[in-house]
Design a protein around this motif. Structure first.
Motif, short mmCIF file in Angstrom:
data_model
loop_
_atom_site.label_atom_id
_atom_site.label_comp_id
_atom_site.label_asym_id
_atom_site.label_seq_id
_atom_site.Cartn_x
_atom_site.Cartn_y
_atom_site.Cartn_z
N THR A 1 43.08 -7.04 -3.11
CA THR A 1 43.13 -8.50 -3.16
C THR A 1 43.06 -9.00 -4.60
O THR A 1 43.80 -9.91 -5.00
CB THR A 1 41.98 -9.10 -2.34
N PHE A 2 42.17 -8.40 -5.40
CA PHE A 2 42.05 -8.79 -6.80
C PHE A 2 43.37 -8.56 -7.55
O PHE A 2 43.82 -9.43 -8.30
CB PHE A 2 40.92 -7.98 -7.46
N VAL A 3 43.99 -7.40 -7.35
CA VAL A 3 45.24 -7.09 -8.04
C VAL A 3 46.34 -8.08 -7.63
O VAL A 3 47.09 -8.59 -8.48
CB VAL A 3 45.68 -5.64 -7.75
N VAL A 4 46.44 -8.37 -6.33
CA VAL A 4 47.45 -9.32 -5.85
C VAL A 4 47.24 -10.68 -6.50
O VAL A 4 48.20 -11.32 -6.97
CB VAL A 4 47.39 -9.41 -4.31
N GLN A 5 46.00 -11.13 -6.56
CA GLN A 5 45.75 -12.45 -7.16
C GLN A 5 46.05 -12.45 -8.66
O GLN A 5 46.54 -13.46 -9.19
CB GLN A 5 44.31 -12.87 -6.90
N GLU A 6 45.76 -11.35 -9.34
CA GLU A 6 46.07 -11.29 -10.77
C GLU A 6 47.58 -11.38 -11.00
O GLU A 6 48.04 -12.08 -11.91
CB GLU A 6 45.51 -10.00 -11.37
N TRP B 1 48.72 -18.55 -0.95
CA TRP B 1 49.21 -17.55 -0.01
C TRP B 1 48.72 -16.15 -0.37
O TRP B 1 49.13 -15.17 0.27
CB TRP B 1 50.75 -17.55 0.01
N SER B 2 47.87 -16.05 -1.37
CA SER B 2 47.51 -14.74 -1.90
C SER B 2 46.82 -13.86 -0.86
O SER B 2 47.07 -12.65 -0.80
CB SER B 2 46.60 -14.90 -3.13
N LEU B 3 45.95 -14.43 -0.03
CA LEU B 3 45.26 -13.62 0.96
C LEU B 3 46.21 -13.12 2.04
O LEU B 3 46.07 -11.98 2.54
CB LEU B 3 44.11 -14.41 1.59
N LEU B 4 47.18 -13.95 2.42
CA LEU B 4 48.16 -13.52 3.42
C LEU B 4 49.04 -12.40 2.88
O LEU B 4 49.50 -11.53 3.63
CB LEU B 4 49.01 -14.71 3.86
N ILE B 5 49.28 -12.42 1.56
CA ILE B 5 50.05 -11.34 0.94
C ILE B 5 49.18 -10.10 0.78
O ILE B 5 49.63 -8.97 0.99
CB ILE B 5 50.59 -11.81 -0.43
N LEU C 1 41.19 -4.38 5.48
CA LEU C 1 41.21 -5.80 5.87
C LEU C 1 39.82 -6.42 5.70
O LEU C 1 39.70 -7.58 5.31
CB LEU C 1 41.67 -5.94 7.32
N ALA C 2 38.78 -5.64 6.01
CA ALA C 2 37.42 -6.13 5.80
C ALA C 2 37.19 -6.44 4.33
O ALA C 2 36.52 -7.42 3.97
CB ALA C 2 36.41 -5.10 6.29
N GLY C 3 37.74 -5.61 3.45
CA GLY C 3 37.60 -5.85 2.02
C GLY C 3 38.26 -7.15 1.58
O GLY C 3 37.75 -7.85 0.70
N VAL C 4 39.39 -7.48 2.18
CA VAL C 4 40.05 -8.76 1.86
C VAL C 4 39.13 -9.93 2.19
O VAL C 4 38.96 -10.87 1.41
CB VAL C 4 41.38 -8.90 2.64
#
Length: 535
Positions: free
Chosen positions: A285-290, A302-306, A445-448
């Motif tokens: 999740t962190f990498v996707v948001q970065e 939309w970052s969490l959905l991705i 998914l729990a980590g997200v």
């Protein structure tokens, strides 16, 4: 002629209003320039006249006067508002909003106020805010009046109530009026009615106001009865708040434990690296948001959905690698499996420290998960609410997978009788790998979800691994319904114990209770059934 009369009257009214607007503006400017003149009583009259103009600049000017920031330029007599920018004092024209620039202490003279004038200014600001066209501004003014009740605002509140049409704003005004009446010299009958209004509000602010009158010879009995009723209501809402916190914690435990329940139930493997799979989901999740922050900032909401499907794939792939590379050689040897997966957990932690560093990483909340809303006297945060929804959606998806798909049928067959399933042609080794990957993916998914409420660090998973095992053992190994019941039960019990025992002692008490429970029901709340399971 009659059909022309109405348009002519309307045109006349419009023209009159258009002519009156500049006149009101000129009157407002004359009154502001007159503020330095006369004594405090004269300024009080000028303040009331400023409020009566209804000019949109009046609130800004009166607020500056109340805060001691309204001054007069010595050079040309202009009225200015002073503000600090670093070490500099900047003057802004109070009438035009034009920034004049930096001024020194001797360039201006403050327009002084005393306590009586401050009350007049607050009342004037209240009058202006209570008649603001924006319902939000009117509501804020009414709430401010309730928190700082003043008998001087009674006429303004009564006038605003006579024209208010918004139900929520009207209620807030009635409560502010009730608080102001209690501070006034109005008749006792009106004050008793005000006490009833505050009792209906039923929150701690109302309780605080009423406590001032508990010893009053005329109002004390009614005030104390209202205080007792509010206390009873607060206890009920406090109970509901604790239940909500428990359900919120339970949803987190469910997400962290449900993948472990699948792995342990089907394969009988105690996976000590499960917490690190949760951690991998959070770092995904962190990498996707970065990446989104750097290249596509418009997609941040939309970052969490991705991130969710990517976290599932990353953690699932690591899970399959662990099963194929290590665990499949250790079936039937639980101690060696436990030690091997514990070693994997240490390797994953150190890998994350090497790549991302040991410090916490920031993961932001999208707009739809930010803030909170009120349900009565309960505060419900959006991120916790959406995590509960997410946990239930994941649970429903897993139930559908297990009960409605060929893969789920094979997993249940292997769980109930591995030898019989193998004889029926089911490739148990493949089922083991897919099951381990599925449990690991759900951990991702729990980590997200956990990234939205906890620190994303290499130690993230360690905080939940013990609680996850407790949920699985308490609910019944391999049973998803047991994991659901166990997670929410333990979450609620923990939240009710914490105020009395503290967080650590509360967990110890829960652990001891589970040990005693397992002595009576070794298979947990919902035991799996099948020949090999029962044997």
């Amino acid at each position: 002629m009659r059909h022309l009369l109405a348009p002519l009257i309307a045109l006349l009214l419009v023209c009159t209003a258009a002519l009156a607007q500049p006149a009101r503006a000129q009157e407002f400017e004359r009154l502001v320039n007159a503020l330095p003149e006369g004594n405090y009583a004269d300024r009080g009259e000028t303040v009331a006249a400023i409020a009566a103009t209804g000019d949109e600049r009046a609130v800004t000017v009166l607020t500056a006067l109340l805060d001691g920031d309204l001054e007069q330029m010595n050079a040309d007599g202009r009225i200015v508002i002073l503000s600090k920018q670093g070490r500099d004092t900047i003057a802004t024209d109070a009438l035009t909003g034009e920034e004049i620039g930096e001024v020194g202490r001797r360039d201006t003279e403050r327009i002084r106020v005393n306590n009586g004038l401050r009350r007049d200014i607050r009342a004037a600001i209240g009058v202006l805010s209570l008649t603001n066209p924006d319902p939000g501004r009117r509501l804020a003014a009414a709430e401010a009046g309730f928190r700082a009740p003043d008998a001087e605002q009674i006429p303004a509140l009564e006038q605003a109530l006579s024209t208010e049409e918004d139900g929520g704003v009207r209620l807030a005004m009635e409560q502010a009026l009730a608080a102001a009446i209690l501070q006034s010299d109005r008749p006792t009958e009106q004050k008793l009615g005000a006490i009833e209004v505050l009792a209906d509000r039923g929150d701690r602010d109302a309780q605080s106001i009423l406590s001032r009158y508990a010893a009053d010879p005329e109002l004390g009995e009614a005030a104390q009865a209202a205080i007792d009723e509010i206390a009873r209501i607060q206890r009920l809402w406090g109970f509901g708040q604790d239940v909500w916190y428990g359900l919120s914690l339970g949803s987190v435990l469910l997400l962290a434990a449900i993948g472990l329940a699948i792995t342990f139930g089907v394969m009988g493997v105690i996976n000590m690296a499960h917490g690190e799979l949760v951690m991998l989901g959070a770092y995904t999740t962190f990498v996707v948001q970065e990446v989104i922050r750097t290249h596509l900032p418009g997609l941040f909401d939309w970052s969490l959905l991705i991130a969710a499907p990517l976290a599932f794939l990353v953690a699932g792939a690591v899970g399959v690698a662990i099963e194929r590379g290590i665990v499949r050689f250790l079936y039937g040897r639980p101690l060696e499996t436990l030690l091997a997966t514990w070693g994997v957990s240490l390797i994953l932690q150190q890998a994350v420290r090497t790549i991302f560093g040991p410090n916490n990483r920031e993961v932001g909340n999208p707009d739809f998960m930010s803030g909170a809303f009120q349900v009565g006297a309960m505060t419900v945060t959006w991120n916790r609410m959406w995590i509960i929804v997410f946990a239930l959606v994941v649970f429903a998806a897993l139930m559908a997978l297990l009960n409605r798909t060929p893969m789920g049928l094979q997993m249940r067959a292997v769980t109930q009788n591995r030898a019989m399933a193998a004889n029926m042609g089911i490739r148990t080794a493949r089922v083991d790998a897919m099951t381990f990957g599925l449990g690991a993916g759900v951990a991702g998914l729990a980590g997200v979800a956990l990234s939205q409420i906890d620190n994303v660090s290499p130690n993230l998973g360690q905080s939940y691994i013990v609680d996850s095992f407790m949920v699985v053992v308490f609910g019944g190994a391999g049973n998803l319904w047991g994991a659901l019941a166990g997670a929410f039960s333990l979450g609620v019990v923990n939240k009710f114990l914490e105020p009395y025992t503290g967080a650590v002692l509360g967990k110890i008490i829960v652990l001891v209770a589970i040990i005693l429970f397992i002595q009576k029901r070794p298979r947990g709340l919902f035991a799996l059934r099948g020949r090999s399971v029962e044997g």
